[in-house]
Scaffold this motif. Structure first.
Motif, short mmCIF file in Angstrom:
data_model
loop_
_atom_site.label_atom_id
_atom_site.label_comp_id
_atom_site.label_asym_id
_atom_site.label_seq_id
_atom_site.Cartn_x
_atom_site.Cartn_y
_atom_site.Cartn_z
N ALA A 5 7.93 -5.07 2.70
CA ALA A 5 8.75 -6.24 3.08
C ALA A 5 7.90 -7.51 3.13
O ALA A 5 8.32 -8.58 2.68
CB ALA A 5 9.41 -5.98 4.44
N LEU A 6 6.69 -7.41 3.68
CA LEU A 6 5.84 -8.60 3.81
C LEU A 6 5.43 -9.14 2.46
O LEU A 6 5.37 -10.35 2.24
CB LEU A 6 4.59 -8.27 4.63
N LEU A 7 5.09 -8.21 1.52
CA LEU A 7 4.61 -8.63 0.21
C LEU A 7 5.75 -9.00 -0.74
O LEU A 7 5.55 -9.70 -1.73
CB LEU A 7 3.77 -7.52 -0.44
N GLY A 8 6.95 -8.47 -0.45
CA GLY A 8 8.07 -8.68 -1.38
C GLY A 8 7.87 -7.95 -2.69
O GLY A 8 8.41 -8.32 -3.73
N GLY B 273 1.64 7.03 8.60
CA GLY B 273 1.84 5.61 8.36
C GLY B 273 3.07 5.40 7.50
O GLY B 273 3.43 6.28 6.72
N ASN B 274 3.69 4.23 7.65
CA ASN B 274 4.94 3.94 6.96
C ASN B 274 4.77 2.66 6.14
O ASN B 274 4.22 1.67 6.63
CB ASN B 274 6.05 3.77 8.01
N SER B 275 5.24 2.68 4.89
CA SER B 275 5.00 1.57 3.96
C SER B 275 6.06 0.47 4.03
O SER B 275 5.92 -0.56 3.36
CB SER B 275 4.94 2.11 2.54
N LEU B 276 7.10 0.68 4.82
CA LEU B 276 8.24 -0.25 4.81
C LEU B 276 7.81 -1.68 5.13
O LEU B 276 8.20 -2.64 4.46
CB LEU B 276 9.29 0.22 5.83
N THR B 277 6.98 -1.84 6.16
CA THR B 277 6.60 -3.19 6.59
C THR B 277 5.79 -3.90 5.51
O THR B 277 6.04 -5.07 5.21
CB THR B 277 5.76 -3.10 7.89
N LEU B 278 4.82 -3.20 4.94
CA LEU B 278 3.97 -3.85 3.93
C LEU B 278 4.80 -4.26 2.72
O LEU B 278 4.62 -5.36 2.16
CB LEU B 278 2.82 -2.91 3.52
N TYR C 102 3.49 -14.53 15.17
CA TYR C 102 3.79 -13.70 16.35
C TYR C 102 4.23 -12.29 15.97
O TYR C 102 4.93 -11.63 16.73
CB TYR C 102 4.84 -14.38 17.25
N GLY C 103 3.80 -11.84 14.81
CA GLY C 103 4.13 -10.47 14.40
C GLY C 103 2.93 -9.55 14.48
O GLY C 103 1.78 -9.99 14.35
N SER C 104 3.21 -8.26 14.74
CA SER C 104 2.19 -7.20 14.65
C SER C 104 2.73 -6.20 13.63
O SER C 104 3.86 -5.70 13.80
CB SER C 104 2.00 -6.49 15.99
N PHE C 105 1.93 -5.92 12.61
CA PHE C 105 2.48 -5.19 11.47
C PHE C 105 1.61 -4.00 11.07
O PHE C 105 0.42 -4.17 10.79
CB PHE C 105 2.57 -6.13 10.26
N TYR D 6 -7.05 -2.55 0.71
CA TYR D 6 -7.30 -3.71 1.59
C TYR D 6 -6.94 -5.02 0.89
O TYR D 6 -6.72 -6.03 1.56
CB TYR D 6 -8.74 -3.74 2.12
N ARG D 7 -6.85 -5.03 -0.43
CA ARG D 7 -6.42 -6.27 -1.09
C ARG D 7 -5.00 -6.64 -0.66
O ARG D 7 -4.67 -7.82 -0.58
CB ARG D 7 -6.51 -6.11 -2.61
N ASP D 8 -4.15 -5.64 -0.40
CA ASP D 8 -2.81 -5.94 0.12
C ASP D 8 -2.88 -6.48 1.54
O ASP D 8 -2.13 -7.38 1.92
CB ASP D 8 -1.93 -4.68 0.08
N VAL D 9 -3.79 -5.92 2.34
CA VAL D 9 -3.97 -6.43 3.71
C VAL D 9 -4.46 -7.88 3.65
O VAL D 9 -3.98 -8.75 4.38
CB VAL D 9 -4.99 -5.56 4.48
#
Ligand code: NAP
Length: 290
Positions: free
Chosen positions: A270-273, A263-268, A195-198, A177-180
């Motif tokens: 990308a968001l965190l870099g 679940g897929n890790s691609l979005t997280l 305006y994103g849902s991730f 949850y620290r990443d969230v």
């Protein structure tokens, strides 16, 4: 209004999960106003970095109006398995609109459209209200939290067993949850997540055999995977839930037993870099703390 140094109301600022959002916001220069229900929780929220406190209740719209005065952004998480979780979320969205808040981050759940699970279905009207609100929203869909493993850690150390009430072969995506919290703070202090849902998941879909293999490796002694009944597990965990809430939680574990949880890790990523925090790293941190 300062977009990049906003004042943000954090619902549940003293709680296990929203409490992790507070330091991430402070680190990014935001002023945090913690929404809490009593003075004991106020002290906890201040300890996490909240500069301001609003005593209020998600069931009391007038208290939300007071809490939201002069606020630029809101972080909202619904209390787990509350029968009126939807109503509390709708109250927060409506109050944010009345207050002219700019940015609203909602920590929802992965697969909210999987409606056989009440705690998933309860988030859909809140998401729908955001879509129709005119607010600049960001909706987070986190999978099962690694912090649930943290809650079981003392038992792992004491009994040498990591037990969850579903088959040890069921694969469930997890997220720290620290990443969230970090994604939430980015959404509240930058423009790029508007305006994103991730979907938010760490890499992989470990089953409990994989998890105890990591635990055994990190601790240097064997940890086995327990498969208790839900009733035995709930009694041992002394959950702060009533019978109906436990029934809803049992449905979640029934879902894991039947289908796992993908679940897929691609979005997280990308968001965190960067790479999302891994389960191994989480377990290493637990072991280092022990
Ligand atoms: N656990 C998982 O693996 C997982 C995975 C995905 C999504 N989720 C979702 O994450 C959420 C987790 O919730 P949680 O309760 O476990 O987290 P939490 O961080 O404990 O947040 C609950 C917070 O809400 C506050 N609260 C409760 N009722 C309130 C009210 N009427 N007015 C104001 N504040 C109130 C509580 O404050 P008090 O201290 O005053 O009680 C607490 O600080 C749920 O929506 C769940 O569906 C969980």
């Amino acid at each position: 209004m300062s977009t990049h140094h906003p004042t943000v109301l954090v619902v549940g600022a003293a709680g296990r999960f929203a409490g992790l959002v507070v330091p991430e916001l402070v680190r990014r220069g935001a002023t945090v106003r913690g929404l809490v229900r009593n003075q004991a929780a106020a002290a906890m929220a201040r300890g996490r970095g909240a500069a301001e406190i609003a005593i209020g209740d998600l069931r009391d719209p007038e208290s939300l109006d007071r809490a939201l005065a002069g606020v630029d952004g809101v972080f909202h998480i619904g209390p787990a398995f509350a029968p009126d979780e939807t109503g509390m979320g709708l109250n927060t969205v409506a109050a944010a609109k009345r207050a002219g808040v700019r940015t609203f981050v909602f920590s929802s759940v992965i697969q909210p459209t999987f409606t056989p699970l009440a705690n998933h279905a309860s988030k859909i009207p809140v998401e729908a209200a955001l879509f129709a609100s005119g607010l600049r929203y960001t909706i987070l869909h986190p999978t099962n939290f690694m912090q649930n493993i943290g809650a079981a850690w003392p038992g792992v150390l004491a009994q040498g067993v990591f037990a969850e009430p579903f088959p040890k072969t069921a694969r469930v995506a997890r997220v720290d949850y620290r990443d969230v919290a970090e994604v939430a703070a980015i959404a509240l202090t930058e423009d790029r997540l508007a305006y994103g849902s991730f979907d938010l998941c760490a890499e992989g879909m470990p089953n409990r055999e994989d998890i105890v293999a990591i635990m055994s490796d990190v601790l240097g002694r064997p940890i086995t995977a327990g498969e208790p009944s839900f009733a035995d597990w709930a009694a041992r965990a002394s959950l702060p839930l009533d019978a109906d809430q436990k029934r809803l939680l049992a449905l979640v574990h029934g879902h894991y037993a039947a289908h796992g949880s993908g679940g897929n890790s691609l979005t997280l990523r990308a968001l965190l870099g960067r790479e999302p925090r891994s389960l191994r790293r989480y377990i290493e941190e637990l072991a280092a703390r022990a």
